[in-house]
Scaffold this active site. Structure first.
Site, PDB file in Angstrom:
ATOM      1  CB  CYS A  51      -0.909  -0.024   1.237  1.00  0.00           C
ATOM      2  SG  CYS A  51      -1.748   1.540   1.560  1.00  0.00           S
ATOM      3  CD1 TRP A  84      -6.345  -3.306   4.859  1.00  0.00           C
ATOM      4  CD2 TRP A  84      -4.680  -4.327   3.778  1.00  0.00           C
ATOM      5  NE1 TRP A  84      -6.060  -2.566   3.737  1.00  0.00           N
ATOM      6  CE2 TRP A  84      -5.042  -3.151   3.050  1.00  0.00           C
ATOM      7  CE3 TRP A  84      -3.646  -5.123   3.288  1.00  0.00           C
ATOM      8  CZ2 TRP A  84      -4.409  -2.787   1.866  1.00  0.00           C
ATOM      9  CZ3 TRP A  84      -3.013  -4.748   2.106  1.00  0.00           C
ATOM     10  CH2 TRP A  84      -3.386  -3.600   1.408  1.00  0.00           C
ATOM     11  CB  THR A 118      -7.685   2.179   5.783  1.00  0.00           C
ATOM     12  OG1 THR A 118      -7.720   3.000   6.958  1.00  0.00           O
ATOM     13  CG2 THR A 118      -8.991   2.356   5.017  1.00  0.00           C
ATOM     14  CB  VAL A 119      -2.832  -0.557   6.163  1.00  0.00           C
ATOM     15  CG1 VAL A 119      -3.237  -1.794   6.916  1.00  0.00           C
ATOM     16  CG2 VAL A 119      -2.856  -0.807   4.658  1.00  0.00           C
ATOM     17  CE1 TYR A 182      -5.537   2.985  -5.358  1.00  0.00           C
ATOM     18  CE2 TYR A 182      -3.896   4.725  -5.223  1.00  0.00           C
ATOM     19  CZ  TYR A 182      -4.300   3.429  -4.938  1.00  0.00           C
ATOM     20  OH  TYR A 182      -3.475   2.576  -4.248  1.00  0.00           O
TER      21      TYR A 182
END
Length: 338
Positions: A51, A84, A118-119, A182
């Site tokens: 990521c 995740w 999220t990370v 993105y």
């Protein structure tokens, strides 16, 4: 596309891709004003090498020498629909937090947490609860709130006299480049893609011009701004050029940005956080709406990342009055480029 797969939460509407930028804004500070004071061994940084948003925290943690006081949990490059996951650890369980899914740390603090898992995220080890996933703030706080635990010779990544300029550059890089790739990849219409494509390469051209006469984005040393641009550039040819249709030119065909990226890649703390295998596996396997077969491309040849860049001829001092970080701990080393 799941909220988790891009690291920072996101979603696609008909037309233009839009990123969910609502994060857990609790901060870990020197004075503990949010209830979470900076302290050694209390927190665990959870990241994924795949990521780009999490990669920033890995770089800054290395540059500042926070490894001895802030442990690292690494998720695998892919994940299930919920979260995740800690696929790289024995039994798929993080050895410190004792959980298989990062989601468990979110729900421990917010049982009805409504957003993407999220990370990067920082987890309070004693309670097992997530503290923050505000990736943009995390690295700034590493520089400004964790100073007591910086290594000797740590660089000034967010010096006060340059903060306004760094913030301005960071804002443009986020909107037009970090998020711009993105916006291309997940555009929901031809018009949205065409507009996103034009915005992205216009920004890259502006950055090329800026960097044609200066080694770093702000001042004459590495700053937070360079960290944020690097994590997109390093993924450009392996992923964004083809997978996200950002295909006007490869990074290797943009001479200034290519040399700049190689300069940073060879700087201790940058390239030694990059695992190209995990990066490609994440994007090509997880994004089945873009790549339905899940086939991961073999190329491109990445050995050219180690070729001479000659950026040192522009002057500048990577670490200012500081020094390079030592090699990463054995357990955190990435595969070498062959």
């Amino acid at each position: 596309m799941s909220d988790a797969d891009a690291g920072a939460g996101s979603y696609v509407e008909p037309g233009e891709f839009r990123r969910d930028t609502n994060y857990i804004t609790t901060r870990i500070t020197a004075d503990g004003r949010d209830g979470y004071p900076v302290a050694p061994d209390r927190y665990r940084l959870v990241a994924a090498r795949a990521c780009p948003w999490a990669n920033r925290t890995l770089i800054v943690r290395r540059l500042l020498g926070l490894e001895p006081v802030l442990s690292l949990g690494l998720c695998g490059p892919t994940h299930d629909k919920l979260s995740w996951t800690f696929d790289l650890d024995p039994g798929g369980v993080d050895p410190v937090l004792g959980i298989h899914r990062l989601r468990d740390a979110y729900l421990a603090r917010f049982p009805d947490y409504p957003r993407g898992i999220t990370v990067p995220a920082i987890v309070d080890v004693p309670t097992g609860q997530v503290v923050t996933n505000d990736y943009a703030r995390i690295t700034l706080d590493f520089s400004t709130e964790w100073t007591r635990y910086h290594r000797d010779g740590a660089p000034q990544l967010y010096p006060e006299h340059l903060r306004a300029e760094i913030d301005e550059i960071n804002d443009e890089v986020f909107r037009e480049v970090n998020n711009g790739v993105y916006r291309c990849g997940f555009a929901g219409s031809q018009d949205a893609y065409d507009a996103a494509y034009a915005r992205l390469f216009a920004a890259l051209d502006r950055l090329s011009e800026r960097l044609s006469t200066r080694r770093y984005l702000v001042g004459d040393t590495i700053t937070e701004a360079d960290v944020r641009l690097f994590t997109t550039l390093v993924r450009f040819d392996p992923v964004y050029h083809g997978h996200f249709k950002c295909n006007r030119t490869k990074l290797t065909e943009m001479p200034v940005l290519w040399a700049y990226a190689r300069d940073l890649f060879g700087t201790p703390g940058f390239g030694d956080t990059i695992d190209f295998g995990q990066i490609k596996e994440h994007y090509y396997v997880v994004h089945r709406d873009i790549n339905p077969t899940g086939i991961v491309p073999v190329g491109p040849d990445l050995s050219n990342w180690l070729s001479p860049h000659h950026r040192e001829e522009l002057g500048g001092r990577p670490f200012g009055d500081g020094t390079p970080p030592p090699p990463p701990p054995e357990a955190e080393r990435v595969p070498a480029l062959g």
